[in-house]
Design a protein around this motif. Structure first.
Motif, PDB file in Angstrom:
ATOM      1  N   CYS A 181     -35.532  -2.038  -5.371  1.00  0.00           N
ATOM      2  CA  CYS A 181     -34.170  -1.498  -5.230  1.00  0.00           C
ATOM      3  C   CYS A 181     -33.683  -0.902  -6.558  1.00  0.00           C
ATOM      4  CB  CYS A 181     -33.209  -2.587  -4.758  1.00  0.00           C
ATOM      5  SG  CYS A 181     -33.412  -3.007  -3.016  1.00  0.00           S
ATOM      6  N   TYR A 182     -33.934  -1.639  -7.652  1.00  0.00           N
ATOM      7  CA  TYR A 182     -33.559  -1.119  -8.981  1.00  0.00           C
ATOM      8  C   TYR A 182     -34.282   0.201  -9.265  1.00  0.00           C
ATOM      9  CZ  TYR A 182     -30.857  -5.109 -10.725  1.00  0.00           C
ATOM     10  OH  TYR A 182     -29.896  -6.033 -10.935  1.00  0.00           O
ATOM     11  N   LYS A 183     -35.575   0.229  -8.964  1.00  0.00           N
ATOM     12  CA  LYS A 183     -36.358   1.435  -9.241  1.00  0.00           C
ATOM     13  C   LYS A 183     -35.878   2.621  -8.393  1.00  0.00           C
ATOM     14  CE  LYS A 183     -40.580  -0.928 -10.746  1.00  0.00           C
ATOM     15  NZ  LYS A 183     -41.981  -1.238 -10.435  1.00  0.00           N
ATOM     16  N   ASP A 184     -35.522   2.337  -7.133  1.00  0.00           N
ATOM     17  CA  ASP A 184     -35.015   3.403  -6.268  1.00  0.00           C
ATOM     18  C   ASP A 184     -33.713   3.975  -6.809  1.00  0.00           C
ATOM     19  OD1 ASP A 184     -37.165   3.058  -4.622  1.00  0.00           O
ATOM     20  OD2 ASP A 184     -36.096   1.810  -3.149  1.00  0.00           O
ATOM     21  N   MET A 185     -32.819   3.083  -7.259  1.00  0.00           N
ATOM     22  CA  MET A 185     -31.529   3.550  -7.792  1.00  0.00           C
ATOM     23  C   MET A 185     -31.721   4.344  -9.082  1.00  0.00           C
ATOM     24  SD  MET A 185     -29.119   2.698  -5.706  1.00  0.00           S
ATOM     25  CE  MET A 185     -27.625   2.790  -6.675  1.00  0.00           C
ATOM     26  N   LEU A 186     -32.639   3.877  -9.936  1.00  0.00           N
ATOM     27  CA  LEU A 186     -32.920   4.608 -11.178  1.00  0.00           C
ATOM     28  C   LEU A 186     -33.529   5.980 -10.866  1.00  0.00           C
ATOM     29  CD1 LEU A 186     -34.320   1.762 -13.465  1.00  0.00           C
ATOM     30  CD2 LEU A 186     -32.320   3.174 -13.941  1.00  0.00           C
ATOM     31  N   GLY A 187     -34.436   6.001  -9.899  1.00  0.00           N
ATOM     32  CA  GLY A 187     -35.050   7.270  -9.507  1.00  0.00           C
ATOM     33  C   GLY A 187     -34.017   8.248  -8.968  1.00  0.00           C
ATOM     34  N   TYR A 188     -33.075   7.723  -8.174  1.00  0.00           N
ATOM     35  CA  TYR A 188     -32.010   8.578  -7.630  1.00  0.00           C
ATOM     36  C   TYR A 188     -31.135   9.127  -8.760  1.00  0.00           C
ATOM     37  CZ  TYR A 188     -27.646   9.866  -5.326  1.00  0.00           C
ATOM     38  OH  TYR A 188     -26.534  10.543  -4.921  1.00  0.00           O
ATOM     39  N   ALA A 189     -30.808   8.266  -9.738  1.00  0.00           N
ATOM     40  CA  ALA A 189     -29.952   8.695 -10.852  1.00  0.00           C
ATOM     41  C   ALA A 189     -30.642   9.777 -11.671  1.00  0.00           C
ATOM     42  CB  ALA A 189     -29.597   7.494 -11.729  1.00  0.00           C
ATOM     43  N   GLU A 190     -31.920   9.588 -11.955  1.00  0.00           N
ATOM     44  CA  GLU A 190     -32.652  10.573 -12.750  1.00  0.00           C
ATOM     45  C   GLU A 190     -32.833  11.886 -11.984  1.00  0.00           C
ATOM     46  OE1 GLU A 190     -36.197   8.520 -13.708  1.00  0.00           O
ATOM     47  OE2 GLU A 190     -35.247   7.168 -15.185  1.00  0.00           O
ATOM     48  N   GLN A 191     -33.085  11.773 -10.675  1.00  0.00           N
ATOM     49  CA  GLN A 191     -33.285  12.969  -9.855  1.00  0.00           C
ATOM     50  C   GLN A 191     -32.017  13.812  -9.782  1.00  0.00           C
ATOM     51  OE1 GLN A 191     -34.693  12.101  -5.943  1.00  0.00           O
ATOM     52  NE2 GLN A 191     -34.692  14.212  -5.269  1.00  0.00           N
ATOM     53  N   ASN A 192     -30.851  13.149  -9.759  1.00  0.00           N
ATOM     54  CA  ASN A 192     -29.570  13.851  -9.633  1.00  0.00           C
ATOM     55  C   ASN A 192     -28.854  14.019 -10.983  1.00  0.00           C
ATOM     56  OD1 ASN A 192     -28.902  14.133  -6.523  1.00  0.00           O
ATOM     57  ND2 ASN A 192     -29.920  12.160  -6.816  1.00  0.00           N
ATOM     58  N   ASN A 193     -29.599  13.725 -12.082  1.00  0.00           N
ATOM     59  CA  ASN A 193     -29.027  13.873 -13.435  1.00  0.00           C
ATOM     60  C   ASN A 193     -27.716  13.103 -13.583  1.00  0.00           C
ATOM     61  OD1 ASN A 193     -31.110  15.633 -14.293  1.00  0.00           O
ATOM     62  ND2 ASN A 193     -30.093  17.349 -13.233  1.00  0.00           N
ATOM     63  N   ASN A 194     -27.686  11.902 -12.985  1.00  0.00           N
ATOM     64  CA  ASN A 194     -26.488  11.062 -13.051  1.00  0.00           C
ATOM     65  C   ASN A 194     -26.672  10.084 -14.204  1.00  0.00           C
ATOM     66  OD1 ASN A 194     -24.310   9.339 -12.615  1.00  0.00           O
ATOM     67  ND2 ASN A 194     -24.487   9.484 -10.371  1.00  0.00           N
ATOM     68  N   ALA A 195     -26.252  10.550 -15.409  1.00  0.00           N
ATOM     69  CA  ALA A 195     -26.463   9.753 -16.630  1.00  0.00           C
ATOM     70  C   ALA A 195     -25.731   8.417 -16.596  1.00  0.00           C
ATOM     71  CB  ALA A 195     -26.052  10.570 -17.852  1.00  0.00           C
ATOM     72  N   PRO A 196     -24.441   8.375 -16.207  1.00  0.00           N
ATOM     73  CA  PRO A 196     -23.739   7.070 -16.193  1.00  0.00           C
ATOM     74  C   PRO A 196     -24.422   6.054 -15.271  1.00  0.00           C
ATOM     75  CG  PRO A 196     -22.158   8.862 -16.008  1.00  0.00           C
ATOM     76  CD  PRO A 196     -23.500   9.484 -15.896  1.00  0.00           C
TER      77      PRO A 196
END
Length: 498
Positions: A181-196
């Motif tokens: 779950c953590y990895k999925d959320m991190l992947g989503y953040a990086e994919q969408n350039n969501n730095a915060p």
């Protein structure tokens, strides 16, 4: 009406499609847009509303990629018309489809920075998810809402939505599932350039990994501590066991000596006991032989006395005291017969009578009819026996009931004499004989079924009737008892076990 709605919706789609495809700028992939628009129209014509809405959202997305928001919103209105038609057709709301179109509108208004419309749409989407109660749609809404807050600079609220989403996805999962779950959320953040979001999730992920490591380390330390304590305990137990074994060996030696002496003593006692058993067996054999000889002797005496009594009876005929003599001689004869009957029954006590199935009502009616001859005037005869069949010996059962009815007739001057039958269980039956006579004195009840328990005038009865009936009941696999609780006369209970 429904056909009109569908025709209007399709006409609107075709007209809007012609207007939109003619105003496409140079940067748009015209072939892809035309293909998707054709599919959208085809699904709408085939009344495949779900597929039409999905394809319409793809068309709207292509328009917004080229900032053709007017055409995109027009496409959404066309999808609204199709959804309305579907609701009229099914007569039920299509909340999921409305959620999909509302989410597409929210995405467009978010891109256009229209806060007021975004708030209205978020409220609508929340109402749809509350009505649908779908976990997947709630997660989708949280993701959309987080994106909205992020777009409008509300980072804290955006992270709060992501946190709620993460909690939903990770609830009930093991360590491996939470890690994914953590990895999925991190992947989503990086994919969408969501730095915060990426920063926040990395902090949480790192903290969670540290806590997992700390827990594992603590568990390992605890395991080692337990192993150490277990080893110490095992060593102590072995020392205690060695000490105990030594004590046991010494005790066993002492016990062996005691047991040897005890065995010798027991062997002596056993030898004495065997000798005593042999003596008792010999004594029992002699007693049985004596009892048999005594029974034969009494039987022989009875048989020998009977001719003499007959001779006396013949010799006294014509004398003045003949009635008295005849009465006593008759009583002596009856005593001799009763003794022989009782001895015969006693000798064959364990030989049970053969049983045969018969109608008990017919038998009891017949027995009572014969016994009524001896009833005193005014005494009522009552038979309460159902028409059922049981297995018994009719002749011996009649002997018992006849004797009990004759006794009742002798001691009952008024009232009634009743014979009842009750089925206590599948294999237990009772014959209950009740009279309203004088009853049996308390002091006489104890010796009621014992032979020769009292010296009596033989002309008044020899006292062997009830003991004989008790023996017959035993040979019928039953018992004959007096109901001592009955106070209004006398009640005998003959219980038979089939």
């Amino acid at each position: 009406m429904k056909k009109i709605l569908l025709t209007l919706a399709l006409a609107f789609c075709c007209v809007a499609g012609q207007g939109q495809t003619t105003a496409i700028p140079a940067g748009v992939n015209i072939q892809e847009l035309n293909t998707k628009w054709a599919k959208f129209t085809q699904y709408a014509e085939q009344k495949q509303i779900n597929k039409a809405v999905e394809e319409g959202i793809r068309v709207s997305t292509l328009f917004t990629q080229n900032r053709q928001y007017k055409e995109a919103f027009a496409t959404c209105r066309q999808m609204d018309a199709l959804i309305y038609y579907s609701e009229q057709e099914k007569k039920s709301p299509e909340y999921k489809l409305r959620f999909m179109v509302g989410k597409e509108r929210l995405r467009m208004y978010t891109n256009l920075k229209n806060t007021e419309q975004c708030k209205i749409l978020l409220k609508q989407l929340h109402s749809y998810t509350d009505l649908l109660k779908s976990d997947s749609l709630q997660e989708e809404l949280l993701m959309t809402e987080a994106n909205y807050y992020q777009t409008f600079g509300m980072t804290d609220k955006s992270l709060e939505c992501y946190n709620i989403l993460f909690q939903k996805r990770s609830t009930g999962k093991d360590e491996k599932g939470i890690d994914q779950c953590y990895k999925d959320m991190l992947g989503y953040a990086e994919q969408n350039n969501n730095a915060p979001l990426a920063i926040a999730m990395r902090k949480l992920y790192t903290s969670w990994q540290d806590s997992i490591k700390a827990v594992k380390t603590a568990n390992e330390l605890n395991t080692l501590q337990q192993k150490y304590e277990t080893s110490q305990k095992i060593l102590q137990e072995k020392e205690d066991k060695i000490t105990t074994n030594l004590i046991i060996i010494i005790a066993l030696c002492v016990l062996s000596a005691i047991l040897a002496a005890g065995l010798l003593f027991l062997a002596t006692l056993l030898f004495k006991h065997i000798r005593q058993v042999k003596k008792l067996k010999h004594s029992l054999q002699i007693a049985n032989e004596n009892n048999e000889q005594k029974s034969k002797f009494i039987g022989n005496i009875s048989a020998q006395i009977e001719p003499s009594l007959n001779t006396i009876d013949e010799a006294t005929k014509g004398t003045i005291s003949t009635p008295i003599l005849h009465e006593n001689i008759k009583a002596l004869k009856e005593l001799m017969t009763a003794i022989q009957t009782y001895i015969s029954l006693e000798e064959t006590r364990e030989e049970h009578y053969p049983l045969k199935e018969l109608n008990i009502n017919t038998l009891c009616e017949s027995i009572m009819e014969k016994a009524k001859i001896n009833f005193k005037s005014g005494v009522e005869a009552v038979v309460n026996v159902p028409r059922v069949n049981i297995k018994t010996n009719a002749e011996e059962l009649e002997r018992i009931l006849n004797h009990l009815l004759n006794n009742a007739a002798e001691y009952t001057k008024s009232g009634k004499i009743s014979l009842e039958f009750k089925k206590r269980s599948a294999h237990t039956h009772q014959f209950i004989l009740t009279d309203t006579g004088t009853g049996i004195p308390v002091e006489a009840r104890e010796r009621l079924f014992k032979p020769f328990a009292k010296i009596r005038d033989l002309t008044q009865g020899n006292g062997l009737g009830l003991p004989t009936c008790s023996l017959i009941a035993y040979k019928l696999n039953g018992t004959l008892t007096l109901d001592t609780d009955y106070k209004k006369g006398t009640r005998f209970i003959l219980e038979l076990h089939v």
